[in-house]
Scaffold this active site. Structure first.
Site, PDB file in Angstrom:
ATOM      1  CB  THR A  47      -0.853   0.060   1.168  1.00  0.00           C
ATOM      2  OG1 THR A  47       0.003   0.268   2.443  1.00  0.00           O
ATOM      3  CG2 THR A  47      -1.760  -1.332   1.283  1.00  0.00           C
ATOM      4  CG  HIS A  84      -6.897  -6.254  -8.947  1.00  0.00           C
ATOM      5  ND1 HIS A  84      -6.984  -5.093  -9.614  1.00  0.00           N
ATOM      6  CD2 HIS A  84      -8.151  -6.768  -9.092  1.00  0.00           C
ATOM      7  CE1 HIS A  84      -8.370  -5.128 -10.131  1.00  0.00           C
ATOM      8  NE2 HIS A  84      -8.918  -6.032  -9.766  1.00  0.00           N
ATOM      9  CG  ASP A 100      -2.784  -1.149   8.131  1.00  0.00           C
ATOM     10  OD1 ASP A 100      -3.832  -1.888   7.710  1.00  0.00           O
ATOM     11  OD2 ASP A 100      -2.411  -0.450   7.376  1.00  0.00           O
ATOM     12  CB  ALA A 101      -6.233  -1.331  12.755  1.00  0.00           C
ATOM     13  CG  ASN A 102      -7.539   1.644   6.946  1.00  0.00           C
ATOM     14  OD1 ASN A 102      -8.486   1.928   7.078  1.00  0.00           O
ATOM     15  ND2 ASN A 102      -6.830   2.045   5.874  1.00  0.00           N
ATOM     16  CB  THR A 103      -5.399  -3.413   5.425  1.00  0.00           C
ATOM     17  OG1 THR A 103      -4.604  -2.150   4.874  1.00  0.00           O
ATOM     18  CG2 THR A 103      -5.593  -4.205   4.008  1.00  0.00           C
ATOM     19  CG  ASN A 136      -1.362   1.234  20.382  1.00  0.00           C
ATOM     20  OD1 ASN A 136      -2.236   1.176  21.151  1.00  0.00           O
ATOM     21  ND2 ASN A 136      -0.151   1.558  20.654  1.00  0.00           N
ATOM     22  CB  CYS A 169       4.010   4.140  20.160  1.00  0.00           C
ATOM     23  SG  CYS A 169       2.766   2.687  20.748  1.00  0.00           S
TER      24      CYS A 169
HETATM   25  C1  PCO Z   1       2.588   1.343  16.773  1.00  0.00           C
HETATM   26  N1  PCO Z   1       2.077   0.113  16.377  1.00  0.00           N
HETATM   27  C2  PCO Z   1       3.289  -0.854  16.356  1.00  0.00           C
HETATM   28  C3  PCO Z   1       2.702  -2.158  16.005  1.00  0.00           C
HETATM   29  C4  PCO Z   1       3.800  -2.895  15.310  1.00  0.00           C
HETATM   30  N2  PCO Z   1       5.138  -2.947  15.785  1.00  0.00           N
HETATM   31  C5  PCO Z   1       5.791  -4.137  15.705  1.00  0.00           C
HETATM   32  C6  PCO Z   1       7.143  -4.102  16.202  1.00  0.00           C
HETATM   33  C7  PCO Z   1       8.435  -3.902  15.304  1.00  0.00           C
HETATM   34  C8  PCO Z   1       9.800  -3.523  16.216  1.00  0.00           C
HETATM   35  O1  PCO Z   1       9.983  -4.624  16.893  1.00  0.00           O
HETATM   36  C9  PCO Z   1       7.939  -2.600  14.712  1.00  0.00           C
HETATM   37  C10 PCO Z   1       8.344  -5.049  14.115  1.00  0.00           C
HETATM   38  O2  PCO Z   1       7.089  -3.326  17.170  1.00  0.00           O
HETATM   39  O3  PCO Z   1       5.536  -5.039  14.795  1.00  0.00           O
HETATM   40  O4  PCO Z   1       4.323  -0.944  16.914  1.00  0.00           O
HETATM   41  C11 PCO Z   1       2.522   1.773  17.968  1.00  0.00           C
HETATM   42  S1  PCO Z   1       1.315   3.102  18.016  1.00  0.00           S
END
Ligand code: PCO
Length: 196
Positions: A47, A84, A100-103, A136, A169
């Site tokens: 994406t 596709h 991700d949450a959106n997809t 998250n 985060c």
């Molecule tokens: C952000 N969201 C995330 C979820 C995805 N994070 C991960 C791991 C990685 C590092 O080990 C980036 C692969 O943290 O899958 O972090 C928060 S708002």
């Protein structure tokens, strides 16, 4: 074996875990030795937001990457390929890492507004599709997440669940994408089912 490769369609969405795409793809191609029963050929769908998290120059040169622009560039008139649809026909397996949450939400509702979701919308359900959620913890814990995952599983798609980690985060909890090795181990098992 190279004449009859196992065709793997890797897909990445806009989670920060997309930063793992180069290592996932490179490690998969490193499995291609004379001792393994499979020879993976890899194509990648992204994406627009997934592209934010990795450098395409880190991908092996053999790996073709498809984005929304590839889709629109390829089609000008009747008879031109519809990316596709062609990718769905080409692939033996699709692996969405990260999802991700959106997809996830879009897939569960049948929304198809980019090359990745158009590919999943047209997916042949007799072929394996593995998805690796990443988001998250607060998104993960929202009740809509498990409902949407259940929809994908009803169709026969397979989840590799997220794991607990300190996320990018700074929050600690479930939501990190499964480890690259876990994903590769599962791909090998599923690919072997077709080969054996
Ligand atoms: C952000 N969201 C995330 C979820 C995805 N994070 C991960 C791991 C990685 C590092 O080990 C980036 C692969 O943290 O899958 O972090 C928060 S708002």
């Amino acid at each position: 074996m190279e004449n009859n490769p196992y065709k793997l369609l890797i897909a990445a969405t806009g989670s920060v875990a997309a930063l793992k795409i180069p290592i996932l793809v490179n490690n998969l191609l490193e499995l291609n030795t004379s001792e393994t029963p499979y020879h993976f050929e890899v194509r990648l769908i992204v994406t627009e937001h997934a592209k934010h998290f990795f450098d395409a120059a880190e991908l092996p040169p053999k790996v073709i990457m498809f984005d929304d622009n590839s889709e629109w560039q390829a089609w000008n008139q009747r008879g031109d390929p519809v990316v596709h649809i062609e990718l769905g026909k080409w692939a033996d397996m699709m692996v969405i890492a990260p999802l991700d949450a959106n997809t996830l939400a879009k897939m569960s509702q049948g929304i198809c507004d980019n090359v990745l979701t158009c590919t999943t919308r047209a997916w042949d359900l007799t072929k394996p599709l593995i998805f690796c959620p990443a988001m998250n913890t607060r998104m993960w814990q929202h009740p809509i997440t498990s409902k949407q995952i259940a929809v994908l599983k009803e169709w026969g798609h397979e989840e590799i669940p997220p794991i607990e980690k300190t996320l990018i985060c700074g929050d600690t909890g479930i939501g990190a994408m499964a480890e690259v090795n876990t994903i590769i181990d599962r791909i090998k098992v599923v690919a072997n089912k077709k080969i054996i």
